[in-house]
Structures are given as C-alpha cells and as structure tokens.
Write an enzyme that holds these catalytic residues in place. Structure first.
Site, PDB file in Angstrom:
ATOM      1  N   ARG A  43       0.810  -1.221   0.000  1.00 14.75           N
ATOM      2  CA  ARG A  43       0.000   0.000   0.000  1.00 14.75           C
ATOM      3  C   ARG A  43       0.841   1.268   0.000  1.00 14.75           C
ATOM      4  O   ARG A  43       0.348   2.344  -0.284  1.00 14.75           O
ATOM      5  CB  ARG A  43      -0.897   0.009   1.236  1.00 14.75           C
ATOM      6  CG  ARG A  43      -2.273  -0.516   0.909  1.00 14.75           C
ATOM      7  CD  ARG A  43      -3.199  -0.281   2.032  1.00 14.75           C
ATOM      8  NE  ARG A  43      -2.622  -0.840   3.266  1.00 14.75           N
ATOM      9  CZ  ARG A  43      -3.339  -1.199   4.313  1.00 14.75           C
ATOM     10  NH1 ARG A  43      -4.628  -1.056   4.292  1.00 14.75           N
ATOM     11  NH2 ARG A  43      -2.777  -1.700   5.385  1.00 14.75           N
ATOM     12  N   LYS A 142       0.100 -19.683   4.889  1.00 13.19           N
ATOM     13  CA  LYS A 142      -0.713 -19.961   6.050  1.00 13.19           C
ATOM     14  C   LYS A 142      -0.792 -18.707   6.928  1.00 13.19           C
ATOM     15  O   LYS A 142       0.098 -17.869   6.810  1.00 13.19           O
ATOM     16  CB  LYS A 142      -0.138 -21.134   6.832  1.00 13.19           C
ATOM     17  CG  LYS A 142       1.278 -20.856   7.383  1.00 13.19           C
ATOM     18  CD  LYS A 142       1.661 -21.837   8.421  1.00 13.19           C
ATOM     19  CE  LYS A 142       1.237 -21.437   9.786  1.00 13.19           C
ATOM     20  NZ  LYS A 142       2.013 -20.333  10.387  1.00 13.19           N
ATOM     21  N   HIS A 172       5.957 -24.296   5.161  1.00 17.75           N
ATOM     22  CA  HIS A 172       7.407 -24.300   4.938  1.00 17.75           C
ATOM     23  C   HIS A 172       8.105 -25.450   5.662  1.00 17.75           C
ATOM     24  O   HIS A 172       9.230 -25.787   5.330  1.00 17.75           O
ATOM     25  CB  HIS A 172       8.031 -22.939   5.270  1.00 17.75           C
ATOM     26  CG  HIS A 172       8.225 -22.659   6.720  1.00 17.75           C
ATOM     27  ND1 HIS A 172       7.213 -22.200   7.528  1.00 17.75           N
ATOM     28  CD2 HIS A 172       9.317 -22.766   7.527  1.00 17.75           C
ATOM     29  CE1 HIS A 172       7.681 -22.037   8.749  1.00 17.75           C
ATOM     30  NE2 HIS A 172       8.952 -22.374   8.779  1.00 17.75           N
ATOM     31  N   LYS A 176      11.685 -28.121   4.693  1.00 18.03           N
ATOM     32  CA  LYS A 176      12.900 -28.247   5.506  1.00 18.03           C
ATOM     33  C   LYS A 176      13.694 -29.486   5.070  1.00 18.03           C
ATOM     34  O   LYS A 176      13.103 -30.537   4.839  1.00 18.03           O
ATOM     35  CB  LYS A 176      12.542 -28.355   6.998  1.00 18.03           C
ATOM     36  CG  LYS A 176      12.062 -27.021   7.574  1.00 18.03           C
ATOM     37  CD  LYS A 176      11.995 -27.069   9.065  1.00 18.03           C
ATOM     38  CE  LYS A 176      11.367 -25.794   9.627  1.00 18.03           C
ATOM     39  NZ  LYS A 176      12.304 -24.662   9.727  1.00 18.03           N
ATOM     40  N   GLU A 210      10.191 -23.071  20.367  1.00 18.41           N
ATOM     41  CA  GLU A 210      10.847 -21.821  19.981  1.00 18.41           C
ATOM     42  C   GLU A 210      11.264 -21.098  21.243  1.00 18.41           C
ATOM     43  O   GLU A 210      10.536 -21.106  22.236  1.00 18.41           O
ATOM     44  CB  GLU A 210       9.885 -20.945  19.189  1.00 18.41           C
ATOM     45  CG  GLU A 210       9.463 -21.575  17.885  1.00 18.41           C
ATOM     46  CD  GLU A 210       8.616 -20.628  17.060  1.00 18.41           C
ATOM     47  OE1 GLU A 210       9.192 -19.797  16.348  1.00 18.41           O
ATOM     48  OE2 GLU A 210       7.382 -20.709  17.143  1.00 18.41           O
ATOM     49  N   ASP A 229      -1.388 -21.544  14.581  1.00 15.38           N
ATOM     50  CA  ASP A 229      -0.122 -21.093  14.000  1.00 15.38           C
ATOM     51  C   ASP A 229       0.812 -22.265  13.694  1.00 15.38           C
ATOM     52  O   ASP A 229       1.538 -22.231  12.696  1.00 15.38           O
ATOM     53  CB  ASP A 229       0.549 -20.132  15.001  1.00 15.38           C
ATOM     54  CG  ASP A 229       1.730 -19.388  14.406  1.00 15.38           C
ATOM     55  OD1 ASP A 229       1.635 -18.976  13.234  1.00 15.38           O
ATOM     56  OD2 ASP A 229       2.745 -19.211  15.111  1.00 15.38           O
ATOM     57  N   HIS A 234       2.018 -27.141  10.536  1.00  9.63           N
ATOM     58  CA  HIS A 234       3.358 -27.743  10.590  1.00  9.63           C
ATOM     59  C   HIS A 234       3.363 -29.089  11.330  1.00  9.63           C
ATOM     60  O   HIS A 234       3.879 -30.083  10.832  1.00  9.63           O
ATOM     61  CB  HIS A 234       4.349 -26.807  11.285  1.00  9.63           C
ATOM     62  CG  HIS A 234       4.417 -25.438  10.676  1.00  9.63           C
ATOM     63  ND1 HIS A 234       4.303 -25.218   9.325  1.00  9.63           N
ATOM     64  CD2 HIS A 234       4.601 -24.212  11.234  1.00  9.63           C
ATOM     65  CE1 HIS A 234       4.423 -23.918   9.085  1.00  9.63           C
ATOM     66  NE2 HIS A 234       4.591 -23.289  10.222  1.00  9.63           N
ATOM     67  N   LYS A 334       5.957 -20.961  22.219  1.00  8.62           N
ATOM     68  CA  LYS A 334       6.879 -19.813  22.185  1.00  8.62           C
ATOM     69  C   LYS A 334       7.534 -19.713  23.560  1.00  8.62           C
ATOM     70  O   LYS A 334       6.964 -20.162  24.562  1.00  8.62           O
ATOM     71  CB  LYS A 334       6.109 -18.518  21.931  1.00  8.62           C
ATOM     72  CG  LYS A 334       5.330 -18.501  20.621  1.00  8.62           C
ATOM     73  CD  LYS A 334       6.169 -17.973  19.488  1.00  8.62           C
ATOM     74  CE  LYS A 334       5.383 -17.890  18.197  1.00  8.62           C
ATOM     75  NZ  LYS A 334       6.248 -17.927  17.014  1.00  8.62           N
TER      76      LYS A 334
HETATM   77  C1  BG6 Z   1       5.578 -19.881  11.238  1.00  9.31           C
HETATM   78  C2  BG6 Z   1       4.826 -19.347  12.428  1.00  9.31           C
HETATM   79  O1  BG6 Z   1       4.713 -20.582  10.400  1.00  9.31           O
HETATM   80  O2  BG6 Z   1       6.603 -20.741  11.686  1.00  9.31           O
HETATM   81  C3  BG6 Z   1       5.763 -18.629  13.395  1.00  9.31           C
HETATM   82  O3  BG6 Z   1       3.821 -18.445  11.996  1.00  9.31           O
HETATM   83  C4  BG6 Z   1       6.919 -19.535  13.762  1.00  9.31           C
HETATM   84  O4  BG6 Z   1       5.074 -18.215  14.562  1.00  9.31           O
HETATM   85  C5  BG6 Z   1       7.558 -20.119  12.512  1.00  9.31           C
HETATM   86  O5  BG6 Z   1       7.853 -18.770  14.486  1.00  9.31           O
HETATM   87  C6  BG6 Z   1       8.598 -21.147  12.878  1.00  9.31           C
HETATM   88  O6  BG6 Z   1       9.326 -21.484  11.742  1.00  9.31           O
HETATM   89  P1  BG6 Z   1      10.794 -22.056  11.863  1.00  9.31           P
HETATM   90  O7  BG6 Z   1      11.140 -22.466  10.477  1.00  9.31           O
HETATM   91  O8  BG6 Z   1      11.643 -20.939  12.392  1.00  9.31           O
HETATM   92  O9  BG6 Z   1      10.695 -23.190  12.824  1.00  9.31           O
END
Ligand code: BG6
Length: 487
Positions: A43, A142, A172, A176, A210, A229, A234, A334
C-alpha cells in the site's frame, strides 16, 4: 523460463524475513530461473528504487556470509519492482494486469503473503482482471483461514477461478531439509519399514520449541494462537510424514493421498480426550538468554486479558492397522527453553532383559529439524572395553549413531523457502498441501479450539525459558512415558 513473481504483502514481515532472503540466495547460487521479475505489491507509495533501498537496508543488517556484496545486491536489485495497490480496488488489479501483460512472461506466480482475511477478495479480483489463465500459479501462505468454514470459503473461492494444480498452499516445514530426508529415509530404504509400526514403536513425540516470544507479531498472534499457528499445519504435516503409507509413486497426488488418509485417521475427540489429552499454556515473565523477558500479556499488541495459547501439548493416535494404540504426542510453544524442533520415534524395549540397562534416552530414532538437522539413532552398547566403565561388565550404556546433515552435505544447503519457491517456479506440487488435506486438518483441530473457547479455565501459565506447563509432563506421564529432556 521467464517468470513474473508478484508478491502481495511485498513490504510485510514474511517478505523481509523469509521470501526476499530466499530469492536472493537462489539468485546468488544461480538456481533462480533467468528472465524473472519480482514485483512487490503493497500500500505504500514507493518507487522501484525506494523498494530496492528498503530491501538493501534489511540485507545490510544480516551478519555473515548470507549478506550480499554491493555488486551482488545490484545485480539482484535489477529484478525487483514495486507496485502500489489497494487490494480492495479493481482498477489497481487492472494496472497489475497491464504490467504483466506487457511482458507476457511464461509463468506468473502470485504469492499471497497478506492477511488471510484478504485472500478471497484478492483471488476474485485477480480473476476479474483476467489474471487466472493457465500460466498463473497461486501461492497461499498460512494461516489459510481461521477455522474449517473460513478455510473452505477460501478454497472454494480459489477453486472457482483456478485448477487445483495451479494452487500452491505453502507449509514451509515440508521444505525443511530434514523433512525431505525423512521421506528419503522411509521410502528410499527398506531397513526401517518392517519396524515402522505398532509392534515395535512405543510412541512418537513431535516437539517444535521456539525460544523467542511473539516478537513484533503480537497483534496477529493474539488472534491466532499456537494451535492455528503451528499445530494445524506444521505439526500435523510432520505427523503425516511419519505415519503415512508408502505412496505408489513420487507424484504430488500420490503423496497427498497418503497424507490425507493419515489426517482422516486421527482419533476423533470426545469430552474425555479433550480434557485429558490437550494442554494449553501461556508464558509469563521469565528468563531467556540470561535476561528477564516479559510475559505474553505484556507483549506489544496483545490484549492484557488474552486467553490465547502460546503453548500446546496434545496426545493423539492414528487409527489404522499400522499405528492403532501408538500415542503420538505433539508439543509446540513460544518462549520455551530452547529453539529445538525434532521428531522422536521411541521403540519398545526388548521383550526380555539379559542386561542391566539404565533408564532413559536410548532405543530411539531422532529426526532433528533444527537448529541442527540430521538423524540420530540411540542404541545400547556394551561399554566393557572402556576403562572408565571397568567393573560394570553387565551394564550397557547408551551411544548414538549420528548423521549430521550439515557436516555430511555442507552448511550451504537450500533453505525451506528457497526450495519451495523454486518448486513453485518449476510447477512441482509435491511439497504443497492440497485443499482436502487442509480441510481434514481443520476438521480435527476445530473441536479442540471450540472446547477451549467454552472452557472457563484460562491457559496454564509457564515461565518463559522453561518447557511449558507441568500439565504437559503430566499428560505424557499418564501413559508412563516422558518427554526426552525429562529422561
Ligand atoms: C511460522 C509461524 O509458520 O513458523 C511462526 O507463523 C513460527 O510463529 C515459525 O515462528 C517457525 O518457523 P521455523 O522455520 O523458524 O521453525
């Protein structure tokens, strides 16, 4: 093959953190197909040069070998363009169409890295502007929706204007390297197949921990939570990679058919399992990296009365012949003790013991996803020859066979986003999620979210820098198992 990659959300967090660095790395290594344009859409009122400067500033903040030299950045910047768009305005899509049609690249990739609430509208407007022809591929980030109904609404809107094979739903974790290697290990070797079943496996543990908090994404995260999330996508994709049957070939639909069966076989929830087998937590102030860090409720953008979970632990089963009765434990959160993602396949003990064996971590296969990636096979060995252990002749000791992929294949390997972006440009769908898989995952997750919504108890607090609430350990201990750090 010439391409135009249109990045909706071109000035967003994902573009800065993941997509631009991934595109740069593949440009640097010569794997990005030549003849491409990368068009950031946002934007802001930015010229192409201002957009390039913003990206350069982000890259300049990167330490080490990943940082481009001025010459490298100059070459990369020549691919970058910016288009200011208000995504609710049809004339702005007409301008995009004019820009794309003037060049007529062989493929056009539309990457939707915007808020999911905008997806349906963007998809409809893209089609109204005539940009949904056969050369178009659409990448959907996502979270795709907030629940089953909103996920379906997006999938239906997309299906009206594109074929399923033009749609790349990204997760993603599937990009990996260790997840690729999990497929290779399972389906490229005959060794594990006979023991990859309920007769030999005691339990599977999936941990995606994390150490960071919600950082600058508080407002987004507060509407999302760990279940949406991380688990819905994942973690469940990792369950699929572990539990799926060997596909009949390596084509995308053969793989996705098998993953779908796993998602459909996940044990359905009832009141008892929802209460006993799910734990939600929320971090409170604690210590991370030796420093005091704030609790979730004090993070910017977070509602001070929020009941959003920053931690989930749960137990499920895959109800089929191979896996019946084997617990699959998932936990993610987290501000946990460390950044650590791994899958542990714990094998059953020997049926009859002739040695004294210490209790604890052995007899298992660990698939490390990060920070290191590789495979570890934990076994028992006779340590008799070792002087340190003289006198303990009948005592076995745990040892480990370690395949460290960084050491074996080099650290300069292709990252998840890089790999997936190249797959999109090549039109390879193997590592992308089909709409029916996604809906099956939402169908399974939704009762947990509904249960928490009406549960009067708030999420369980856990101090930042720990392994989550003690209820997570209690949950697994009920089956007489434990998380590996508790061994
Ligand atoms: C994302 C989440 O899909 O994956 C994030 O939205 C998260 O909250 C992240 O931190 C973790 O990805 P990775 O590859 O760092 O484990």
């Amino acid at each position: 093959m010439s391409f135009d990659l249109v990045l909706f959300g071109g000035t967003g967090d994902l573009a800065w953190r993941k997509l631009m660095p991934a595109l740069f790395q593949s440009f640097r290594h010569g794997t990005l197909p030549p003849g491409g344009r990368i068009i950031g859409v946002g934007r802001d009122d930015l010229s192409d040069d201002q957009y390039r400067e913003l990206i350069q500033a982000r890259f300049d903040a990167v330490e080490g070998a990943k940082r481009p030299s001025p010459e490298e950045f100059k070459a990369f910047a020549s691919l970058l363009y910016f288009l200011r768009m208000d995504l609710s305005q049809p004339p702005d899509y007409a301008r995009l169409a004019a820009m794309l049609n003037a060049r007529n690249a062989e493929s056009v990739v539309m990457y939707l890295a915007t808020a999911p609430a905008l997806f349906t509208n963007v998809v409809e407007q893209v089609a109204a502007a005539g940009l949904n022809g056969p050369r178009t591929r659409m990448v959907l980030e996502k979270p795709l929706g907030h629940d089953l109904a909103s996920n379906r609404a997006i999938n239906q809107a997309v299906a009206k204007v594109l074929d399923e094979n033009q749609v790349f739903r990204i997760d993603h974790y599937l990009g990996k390297p260790s997840v690729q290697n999990l497929f290779a290990m399972r389906f490229g070797n005959a060794l594990f197949e006979p023991i990859w079943r309920r007769e030999y496996i005691a339990n599977i543990q999936i941990t995606i921990a994390e150490d960071l908090g919600v950082e600058k994404r508080g407002a987004f995260y507060d509407q999302t939570g760990a279940m949406r999330d991380m688990v819905q996508n994942h973690a469940l994709q990792l369950v699929c990679a572990i539990a799926m049957e060997p596909p009949i070939n390596s084509h995308a639909d053969a793989i996705r058919d098998e993953k779908l069966k796993v998602l459909r076989s996940l044990k359905r929830w009832n009141e008892e399992t929802l209460g006993l087998h799910t734990v939600r937590g929320q971090y409170v102030a604690g210590t991370a990296y030796g420093e005091r860090v704030p609790g979730y409720l004090d993070e910017p953008g977070v509602d001070p009365d929020s009941r959003t979970e920053t931690f989930v632990a749960l137990r499920t089963e895959v109800e089929n012949w191979r896996w019946a009765g084997v617990p699959f434990y998932i936990r993610t959160g987290k501000r946990l003790s460390s950044r650590d993602a791994r899958i542990e396949v714990n094998f059953k003990p020997t049926p009859h013991a002739i040695y004294q064996t210490p209790t604890g971590a052995f007899n298992k296969l660990v698939i490390n996803l990060q920070p290191r990636d590789g495979l570890e096979l934990h076994l028992m060995a006779q340590a008799q020859g070792s002087r340190k252990r003289a006198g303990s002749a009948q005592q076995l000791a745990p040892v480990q066979l370690d395949l460290d992929f960084d050491k074996r294949f080099g650290t300069e390997r292709v990252g998840a986003y890089e790999r997936l972006l190249l797959d999109v440009l090549d039109g390879r769908l193997n590592l992308f999620v089909r709409s029916d898989e996604q809906e099956a995952a939402w169908r399974w997750v939704e009762p947990i979210l509904d249960f928490w919504k009406q549960d009067p108890r708030p999420p369980r607090p856990y101090a930042a820098g720990t392994w989550g609430p003690s209820a997570s350990s209690a949950m697994i201990a009920r089956d007489a198992f434990y998380w590996s750090e508790e061994a």
